[in-house]
Write an enzyme that holds these catalytic residues in place. Sequence first.
Site, PDB file in Angstrom:
ATOM      1  N   ASP A   3       0.828  -1.207   0.000  1.00 27.87           N
ATOM      2  CA  ASP A   3       0.000   0.000   0.000  1.00 27.87           C
ATOM      3  C   ASP A   3       0.862   1.256   0.000  1.00 27.87           C
ATOM      4  OD1 ASP A   3      -2.328   1.472   0.006  1.00 27.87           O
ATOM      5  OD2 ASP A   3      -3.216   0.430   1.714  1.00 27.87           O
ATOM      6  N   ASP A  31     -11.654   1.764  -2.722  1.00 28.18           N
ATOM      7  CA  ASP A  31     -12.106   1.409  -1.379  1.00 28.18           C
ATOM      8  C   ASP A  31     -13.623   1.443  -1.266  1.00 28.18           C
ATOM      9  OD1 ASP A  31      -9.570   0.975  -0.441  1.00 28.18           O
ATOM     10  OD2 ASP A  31      -9.336   2.973   0.430  1.00 28.18           O
TER      11      ASP A  31
END
Length: 261
Positions: A73, A141
């Site tokens: 990430d 997301d």
Amino acid sequence: MGFGIWVEPEMVNPDSELYRAHPDWVQYQPGPARTEFRNQLVLNLAREDVREHVWQRLDALLSSAPIDFVKWDFNRCFTDAGRPGEPYPQRLWTDHVHAFYDLLDRLRAAHPGVAFESCSGSGGRIDLGVLGRTDQVWTSDNTDPLDRLAIQHGFSQIHSARVMTAWVTDSPNTQLNGRVSSLAPGAALRRTRAGAAAARPRPDGVVRVPGDGGGAPRSGPAAPRAAHRTHRRPGRDGAETAAYLSANSPGSGRIPGSANF
């Protein structure tokens, strides 16, 4: 089931042993205070010593356990992109990316059985260099089932669907919109088709779906939910999602814009 880990190796917390020992290892500009975001600063991978440190830590981590999967990430942007003392400091932008690629290449060679996923605040790091070095990428997301229809459709206009990871989360969706999504087989498709057939746009541009807060807002306890289910944003309700997918199908000649991501 395999074992996976979620890492963010390009970041450092200012309240850490690493930063206290090497405050010059981060990106920074001389003079102003260093900008923290998410209690993090960005490590300067353009430095060979920083790159080697990250390699050693990740290599040791992957060698320490039977790890099958790594989610890499990168959740914050460059805010202090600088390297004092470097004759050409602008190289930081490209040198950091090439260093990231190099780390992935070395890790893939040393640990060929490990699958890698790229993630960057959702889908902020999906380029040909990343696609050539990872097994999959995370697109958004936003994991609402109906919203994902538009997101994944748009992604598939540019990239191969096989590299896209996709899953949905809680119902009701407490993260975004409170929407309740049935897990019954075909429920989302039936709702989308029904919404497309029954929706009627009003002059003010609001689309109301009968049976989903349509008509006049209900009174009583259900009124807040009925009002919440009235949306102006594309892709936020069954009818709008269906209309969006129909208008942006491969045969329509249109390609979804980045706003739909």
